[in-house]
Design a protein around this motif. Sequence first.
Motif, mmCIF file in Angstrom:
data_model
loop_
_atom_site.group_PDB
_atom_site.id
_atom_site.type_symbol
_atom_site.label_atom_id
_atom_site.label_comp_id
_atom_site.label_asym_id
_atom_site.label_seq_id
_atom_site.Cartn_x
_atom_site.Cartn_y
_atom_site.Cartn_z
ATOM 1 N N LEU A 118 0.835 -1.205 0.000
ATOM 2 C CA LEU A 118 0.000 0.000 0.000
ATOM 3 C C LEU A 118 0.868 1.253 0.000
ATOM 4 O O LEU A 118 0.563 2.228 -0.691
ATOM 5 N N GLY A 119 1.962 1.228 0.754
ATOM 6 C CA GLY A 119 2.900 2.354 0.741
ATOM 7 C C GLY A 119 3.503 2.575 -0.635
ATOM 8 O O GLY A 119 3.646 3.711 -1.093
ATOM 9 N N GLU A 120 3.857 1.476 -1.299
ATOM 10 C CA GLU A 120 4.392 1.571 -2.668
ATOM 11 C C GLU A 120 3.353 2.162 -3.622
ATOM 12 O O GLU A 120 3.678 2.986 -4.475
ATOM 13 N N ILE A 121 2.116 1.704 -3.479
ATOM 14 C CA ILE A 121 1.048 2.213 -4.346
ATOM 15 C C ILE A 121 0.871 3.709 -4.124
ATOM 16 O O ILE A 121 0.772 4.480 -5.082
ATOM 17 N N ARG A 122 0.839 4.123 -2.840
ATOM 18 C CA ARG A 122 0.740 5.557 -2.520
ATOM 19 C C ARG A 122 1.846 6.337 -3.212
ATOM 20 O O ARG A 122 1.614 7.386 -3.800
ATOM 21 N N TYR A 123 3.061 5.815 -3.120
ATOM 22 C CA TYR A 123 4.212 6.486 -3.708
ATOM 23 C C TYR A 123 4.128 6.501 -5.239
ATOM 24 O O TYR A 123 4.267 7.550 -5.869
ATOM 25 N N GLU A 124 3.904 5.339 -5.816
ATOM 26 C CA GLU A 124 3.907 5.215 -7.282
ATOM 27 C C GLU A 124 2.794 6.029 -7.940
ATOM 28 O O GLU A 124 2.958 6.547 -9.037
ATOM 29 N N LEU A 125 1.643 6.125 -7.270
ATOM 30 C CA LEU A 125 0.515 6.862 -7.835
ATOM 31 C C LEU A 125 0.449 8.297 -7.290
ATOM 32 O O LEU A 125 -0.489 9.030 -7.596
#
Length: 140
Positions: free
Chosen positions: A113-120
């Motif tokens: 979820l942290g990666e998704i927040r960052y990537e998006l």
Amino acid sequence: MNAQALHPMSPQDCLVALMVAVSASDEDIRTAELVKIQNSVNMLPVFANYDIDRTKVVSEVVFDLFEQEDGLDALFGLIREELPKRLYETAYALACDVAAADGTIAETELRLLGEIRYELDIDRLHAAAIERGARARHMV
């Protein structure tokens, strides 16, 4: 099957791919998570014209990517390429709902979820509101 076999992915494929990725991130795909994905695809307006049979194909692509060393980066590359920015928060909300669906959020799910927040590039305040909403919807 590889990501190229599905290219180009529709925006809905991208949303499904992120939901499947969150479910698979802890290597334990739970029934509650699968039901959440299916219900989202069946009920939400963004999936109104989506062929539900594509979820199996998209899932296979995600599983194939997860077996590759840079598979997560490849997945995010596809998503950034094919998902309109206006659906980034929708994607994050769906991912949070899948993570919360079974009542527990594993460390691997939190990291993804942290990666998704960052990537998006999800604004931190918006992300907190989305996360709180997911938590509230899945309370028992």
